[in-house]
Design a protein around this motif. Structure first.
Motif, short mmCIF file in Angstrom:
data_model
loop_
_atom_site.label_atom_id
_atom_site.label_comp_id
_atom_site.label_asym_id
_atom_site.label_seq_id
_atom_site.Cartn_x
_atom_site.Cartn_y
_atom_site.Cartn_z
N GLU A 98 0.58 -1.12 -0.20
CA GLU A 98 -0.06 -0.04 -0.09
C GLU A 98 0.96 1.23 -0.04
O GLU A 98 1.78 1.28 0.73
CB GLU A 98 -1.04 0.17 1.33
N GLY A 99 0.47 2.36 -0.60
CA GLY A 99 1.22 3.40 -0.83
C GLY A 99 0.33 4.59 -1.03
O GLY A 99 -0.62 4.57 -1.76
N SER A 100 0.67 5.98 -1.05
CA SER A 100 0.18 7.10 -1.17
C SER A 100 0.82 8.22 -1.39
O SER A 100 1.87 8.37 -0.85
CB SER A 100 -1.08 7.15 0.15
N ILE A 101 0.25 9.13 -1.90
CA ILE A 101 0.96 10.46 -2.16
C ILE A 101 -0.13 11.59 -2.02
O ILE A 101 -1.10 11.56 -2.43
CB ILE A 101 1.57 10.49 -3.61
N TRP A 136 -8.24 10.98 -4.43
CA TRP A 136 -8.89 11.64 -3.28
C TRP A 136 -9.09 13.11 -3.26
O TRP A 136 -7.99 13.84 -3.62
CB TRP A 136 -8.33 11.17 -2.03
N TYR A 137 -10.23 13.78 -2.69
CA TYR A 137 -10.42 15.01 -2.13
C TYR A 137 -10.91 14.97 -0.90
O TYR A 137 -12.26 14.96 -0.85
CB TYR A 137 -11.10 15.82 -3.04
N THR A 138 -10.02 14.91 0.23
CA THR A 138 -10.75 14.63 1.41
C THR A 138 -10.20 15.48 2.66
O THR A 138 -9.21 16.20 2.12
CB THR A 138 -10.25 13.24 1.78
N ARG A 139 -10.91 15.37 3.77
CA ARG A 139 -10.44 16.33 4.85
C ARG A 139 -9.26 15.93 5.35
O ARG A 139 -8.60 16.82 5.85
CB ARG A 139 -11.76 16.28 5.91
N ASP A 140 -9.08 14.73 5.43
CA ASP A 140 -7.79 14.26 6.21
C ASP A 140 -6.76 13.54 5.09
O ASP A 140 -7.22 13.02 4.23
CB ASP A 140 -8.26 12.93 7.17
N ARG A 141 -5.43 13.69 5.24
CA ARG A 141 -4.54 13.10 4.58
C ARG A 141 -3.55 12.23 5.13
O ARG A 141 -3.42 12.30 6.52
CB ARG A 141 -3.77 14.38 3.86
N LEU A 142 -2.79 11.23 4.66
CA LEU A 142 -1.76 10.60 5.07
C LEU A 142 -2.23 9.60 6.38
O LEU A 142 -1.69 9.46 7.39
CB LEU A 142 -0.70 11.45 5.82
N VAL A 143 -3.52 9.29 6.23
CA VAL A 143 -3.97 8.30 7.07
C VAL A 143 -4.18 6.94 6.51
O VAL A 143 -4.99 6.71 5.70
CB VAL A 143 -5.49 8.95 7.60
N TYR A 252 -7.89 18.32 0.78
CA TYR A 252 -6.51 17.79 0.34
C TYR A 252 -6.91 16.77 -0.86
O TYR A 252 -7.59 15.90 -0.97
CB TYR A 252 -5.62 17.35 1.22
N PHE A 253 -5.96 17.02 -2.09
CA PHE A 253 -5.86 16.05 -3.12
C PHE A 253 -4.68 15.16 -2.93
O PHE A 253 -3.54 15.30 -2.13
CB PHE A 253 -5.43 16.87 -4.26
N GLY A 254 -5.06 13.85 -3.12
CA GLY A 254 -4.05 12.76 -2.99
C GLY A 254 -4.45 11.57 -4.00
O GLY A 254 -5.51 11.43 -4.56
N ALA A 255 -3.61 10.80 -3.61
CA ALA A 255 -3.76 9.43 -4.51
C ALA A 255 -3.25 8.17 -3.76
O ALA A 255 -1.95 8.43 -3.17
CB ALA A 255 -3.18 9.40 -6.05
N SER A 256 -3.83 7.08 -3.90
CA SER A 256 -3.32 5.94 -3.10
C SER A 256 -3.57 4.67 -4.11
O SER A 256 -4.27 4.68 -4.87
CB SER A 256 -4.00 5.81 -1.57
#
Length: 366
Positions: A98-101, A136-143, A252-256
């Motif tokens: 599993e990984g994310s940015i 993702w476009y979410t309130r929390d990141r890096l969880v 926050y924008f992200g991808a996992s």
């Protein structure tokens, strides 16, 4: 239409080779074409693609800074994510990774468009790989969590690019793209591939392509559109288009990505998994006029929600890959009964009027 500039058209667009030096969704530069849809007609304004529309603080663009390290300016990595000079690899083709940015900066744009250049590839046989990528476009990141490498019960928007059918009874064709909006109260059900919380979706054959693959997400005035360019034709193809979506600003924008959990009975992946690569993520600001009432809203305080006439739990698999309406239950039965009752009343009134007129006409002959 000039040959210069990348062209963006809603739903049936073509991306045309552009001027050198401008940034865009494909292997060359881009010029977004922002659309205003009114009563079925389409009008458009072409922007010049300069930096006032591309938001660099929310974009991931080559050449990357920090190659060989575990972080880079404006973006944080987690898990198995690895930065190279050509791509950001969220997971290698190994099981149970599993990984994310995630972007450092919260986004305060009310109207935006994200272009994602990605690649999913591996040597695993069909349906023996997994799991896929989430945007993702979410309130929390890096969880970290069980939903494609990120947390469940999230607040915000998720777009799932799912390559592995956990539900063996499903009729939908994978890979499959779906959308979920959550206020923290919903849980993503991996055993059903998220079907109960899916708002809309489509089949999209993005795995192991020999050419570049792209996805575009547009959010403007409550309308959420997801489009793909997977056929190497420089054309956008409609995937998802829904209205009534309310997303706050400041998320926050992200991808996992994830490659399956060896301990999960529904997600046991045999053999090699997939590489999940992000080549670029480019965020554009859409120049959209809002009403005074809309401008007066504190968009950082609203809850993610959708005014949706059908419940996502009514989703039933369709062999074409899209969802169709489920069984007639609850309010659907009530509406059908109400319509039937109104139809009977109208027929009775019309019948009474016709009968009375015939009676009056018959009296004239006596």
């Amino acid at each position: 239409m000039a040959a210069e500039g990348w062209i963006w058209r809603w739903g049936w667009g073509r991306r045309c080779l552009g001027r050198p030096g401008l940034l865009g969704p494909g292997p060359g530069p881009t010029t977004p074409l922002f659309l205003l849809l009114l009563l079925g007609s389409v009008t458009a304004d072409i922007t010049d693609g300069n930096s006032e529309h591309l938001k660099r603080e929310h974009s991931l663009i080559k050449p990357y800074q920090g190659v060989g390290s575990s972080s880079m300016p404006l973006w944080d990595f987690q898990g198995s994510t690895m930065l190279t000079s050509q791509y950001v690899r969220l997971t290698p083709d190994e099981r149970s990774k599993e990984g994310s940015i995630w972007n450092h900066q919260p986004c305060f744009l009310k109207d935006w468009e994200m272009h994602v250049h990605f690649k999913v590839h591996g040597t695993g046989k069909k349906n023996l790989h997994g799991d896929g990528i989430a945007l993702w476009y979410t309130r929390d990141r890096l969880v970290p969590g069980p939903v494609f490498g990120s947390k469940d019960n999230f607040h915000g928007l998720a777009i799932f690019l799912d390559t592995y059918p956990n539900d063996e009874t499903t009729e939908r064709v994978f890979p499959y793209i779906s959308v979920m909006v959550n206020n923290g109260s919903l849980s993503y059900d991996h055993s059903k591939d998220g079907r109960w919380t899916e708002l809309a979706g489509c089949t999209a054959d993005f795995r192991n392509r020999d050419h570049d693959t792209f996805l575009a997400v547009r959010y403007s005035r409550g309308r959420l559109t997801v489009m793909t360019d997977l056929e190497d034709k420089n054309e956008w193809k409609n995937c998802i288009d829904i209205t009534g979506v309310r997303l706050p600003t400041g998320y926050y924008f992200g991808a996992s990505a994830g490659t399956g959990d060896l301990s999960g009975c529904h997600r046991f992946i045999l053999g090699p998994a997939d590489n999940h690569d992000i080549i670029s993520m480019k965020l554009f600001q859409l120049m959209v006029e809002h009403t005074p009432d809309e401008e007066s809203i504190d968009w950082t305080k609203i809850e993610p929600s959708v005014n949706f006439l059908k419940s996502p739990k009514d989703n039933v698999d369709d062999p074409t890959g899209n969802f169709r309406s489920g069984p007639l239950t609850g309010w659907r039965v009530f509406l059908l009964l109400l319509c039937a009752l109104l139809g009977i009343v109208v027929c009775a009134v019309v019948g009474a009027v016709v009968f009375q007129k015939r009676q009056e006409r018959n009296k004239r002959f006596y």
